[in-house]
Design a protein around this motif. Structure first.
Motif, PDB file in Angstrom:
ATOM      1  N   LYS A 122      18.063   2.560   5.046  1.00 38.62           N
ATOM      2  CA  LYS A 122      18.060   1.145   4.663  1.00 38.62           C
ATOM      3  C   LYS A 122      16.653   0.665   4.321  1.00 38.62           C
ATOM      4  N   SER A 123      15.702   0.963   5.193  1.00 40.59           N
ATOM      5  CA  SER A 123      14.321   0.552   4.935  1.00 40.59           C
ATOM      6  C   SER A 123      13.743   1.283   3.728  1.00 40.59           C
ATOM      7  N   THR A 124      14.172   2.518   3.528  1.00 38.84           N
ATOM      8  CA  THR A 124      13.715   3.284   2.364  1.00 38.84           C
ATOM      9  C   THR A 124      14.134   2.591   1.072  1.00 38.84           C
ATOM     10  N   LEU A 125      15.343   2.015   1.044  1.00 39.32           N
ATOM     11  CA  LEU A 125      15.790   1.276  -0.147  1.00 39.32           C
ATOM     12  C   LEU A 125      14.847   0.121  -0.454  1.00 39.32           C
ATOM     13  N   LEU A 126      14.451  -0.627   0.573  1.00 38.20           N
ATOM     14  CA  LEU A 126      13.542  -1.753   0.345  1.00 38.20           C
ATOM     15  C   LEU A 126      12.192  -1.274  -0.169  1.00 38.20           C
ATOM     16  N   GLY A 160       8.238  -0.723  -4.701  1.00 39.16           N
ATOM     17  CA  GLY A 160       7.349   0.206  -5.387  1.00 39.16           C
ATOM     18  C   GLY A 160       6.457   0.987  -4.452  1.00 39.16           C
ATOM     19  N   LEU A 161       6.793   0.999  -3.144  1.00 37.13           N
ATOM     20  CA  LEU A 161       6.014   1.746  -2.164  1.00 37.13           C
ATOM     21  C   LEU A 161       6.414   3.210  -2.117  1.00 37.13           C
ATOM     22  N   LEU A 162       7.619   3.512  -2.577  1.00 38.55           N
ATOM     23  CA  LEU A 162       8.107   4.884  -2.668  1.00 38.55           C
ATOM     24  C   LEU A 162       8.626   5.133  -4.075  1.00 38.55           C
ATOM     25  N   THR A 163       8.613   6.376  -4.484  1.00 36.83           N
ATOM     26  CA  THR A 163       9.167   6.782  -5.781  1.00 36.83           C
ATOM     27  C   THR A 163      10.410   7.623  -5.538  1.00 36.83           C
ATOM     28  N   PRO A 164      11.515   7.327  -6.205  1.00 34.16           N
ATOM     29  CA  PRO A 164      12.720   8.134  -5.992  1.00 34.16           C
ATOM     30  C   PRO A 164      12.552   9.549  -6.523  1.00 34.16           C
ATOM     31  N   ARG A 194       0.843  -1.182   0.000  1.00 32.70           N
ATOM     32  CA  ARG A 194       0.000   0.000   0.000  1.00 32.70           C
ATOM     33  C   ARG A 194       0.881   1.235   0.000  1.00 32.70           C
ATOM     34  N   ALA A 195       0.273   2.402  -0.174  1.00 32.58           N
ATOM     35  CA  ALA A 195       1.031   3.642  -0.090  1.00 32.58           C
ATOM     36  C   ALA A 195       1.596   3.772   1.309  1.00 32.58           C
ATOM     37  N   GLY A 239       5.520   1.430  -9.582  1.00 27.79           N
ATOM     38  CA  GLY A 239       4.411   1.342  -8.646  1.00 27.79           C
ATOM     39  C   GLY A 239       4.550   0.072  -7.831  1.00 27.79           C
ATOM     40  N   PRO A 240       3.592  -0.191  -6.932  1.00 32.73           N
ATOM     41  CA  PRO A 240       3.666  -1.392  -6.097  1.00 32.73           C
ATOM     42  C   PRO A 240       3.857  -2.655  -6.922  1.00 32.73           C
TER      43      PRO A 240
END
Length: 339
Positions: free
Chosen positions: A130-134, A139-143, A10-11, A157-158
């Motif tokens: 580290k968690s942001t990389l995962l 696809g939970l975050l967009t760079p 999810r977002a 996307g997810p």
């Protein structure tokens, strides 16, 4: 909100440490010529390489006994043939979070290639991304800038072709172990017969046989994490993301889970990216250990372990390359704390 069951995505609006973030504006970019431990260029895997570097100077490890009498397996080649794309690719990734009060750069200048079937451990100070990389890979975050790739395709996307294991097992208390595992199949609408056969295979593989009908409150912490691992692997994802999955376990249970995870990785051939704060866990499990800097996080160094895939826990702890690698990681993290 994130679905902590690992059965879907999810977002998301918070990082791995639970701190609320604004919406990301970013991506991440390469390590700009950093070196691997042992003098090799870092920042990317070698999908075309077939051997494993041996820090002792003895060359690649092949089948048969090693010089110290320990049996060494032939190196894994899972997907590392020449010309095949990396399972995971990060290209100049940068992530910046914005809120009304402040702006935070979580990651900067991150690049990394991970070959299919490779096990990567990611270590670094708390809050380094580290968690942001995962979450980028899921696809939970967009760079904010840069590119994130899975099997050569941009992540937009997810993703439904990954497995995700979190620090908390997040089991449903009213469902048995088997039914918690099969929750993945229900959400993905997998054929029932196939899902049940796969669940039986994973239950046997992870030592849960005899506890299939037990409820979460009847299971130890280690057994609950085994159920979470089975659930994440039910749909046979080519990439498994693990965010501090054993952080809440006692030392003995954690050691046992390390052994189990090594065996499951060898038997499934899954590409694994593990975030951990345990240096010994990272060096025991991984083909390569990625050491990150304090925030804004970037790749400080990539350490090639040079160990055979099948690793006896006690013997591995006594190997010289293990001692050198753990000492190097501690030195890097100690220097990071001093900055």
């Amino acid at each position: 909100m994130r679905d902590d069951t690992g059965a879907g995505v999810r977002a998301v609006g918070e990082d791995g440490d639970g701190e609320r973030r604004g919406l990301p504006e970013a991506r991440v970019r390469g390590d700009g010529g950093k070196r691997e431990y042992g003098g090799k260029p870092s920042g990317s895997a070698s999908p075309g390489g077939h051997g494993r570097a041996d820090p002792t100077g003895g060359g690649s490890s092949h089948g048969g006994p090693s010089g110290d009498g320990e049996r060494r397996d032939a190196p894994r080649e899972d997907g590392r043939r020449r010309g095949s794309p990396p399972a995971v690719g990060l290209r100049g990734v940068r992530v910046r979070f914005r809120s009304r009060q402040r702006e935070v750069t979580a990651l900067t200048d991150v690049s990394l290639d991970v070959a299919a079937g490779e096990f990567i451990a990611i270590v670094g100070p708390s809050g380094c991304g580290k968690s942001t990389l995962l979450k980028l890979l899921a696809g939970l975050l967009t760079p904010t800038s840069g590119e994130v790739l899975l099997h050569g395709e941009p992540v937009r996307g997810p993703r439904h072709d990954i497995g995700f294991v979190f620090q908390r097992a997040a089991l449903l208390e009213w469902r048995s172990a088997r039914r918690n595992i099969l929750l993945q199949a229900e959400m993905r609408r997998m054929p029932g017969g196939r899902a049940r056969r796969r669940a039986d295979e994973l239950i046997a593989m992870t030592g849960l046989a005899g506890f299939e009908d037990a409820y979460p409150h009847e299971l130890s912490g280690g057994m609950q994490q085994r159920v979470a691992l089975c659930r994440a692997l039910l749909h046979q994802p080519p990439v498994l993301l693990m965010d501090e999955p054993f952080g809440a376990l006692d030392a003995l249970t954690r050691e046992q889970m390390n052994r189990e995870l090594n065996r499951v990785w060898r038997e499934t051939g899954t590409t694994v990216l593990l975030v951990t704060h345990s240096i010994s866990e990272a060096c025991y499990l991984a083909d390569r250990v990625v050491v990150m800097s304090p925030r804004p996080g970037t790749v400080t160094e990539v350490i090639e372990m040079g160990l055979a895939p099948e690793r006896d826990y006690t013997q591995t702890m006594g190997r010289p390359e293990f001692a050198r690698a753990t000492s190097r990681v501690r030195a890097l993290l100690g220097g990071a704390r001093g900055n």
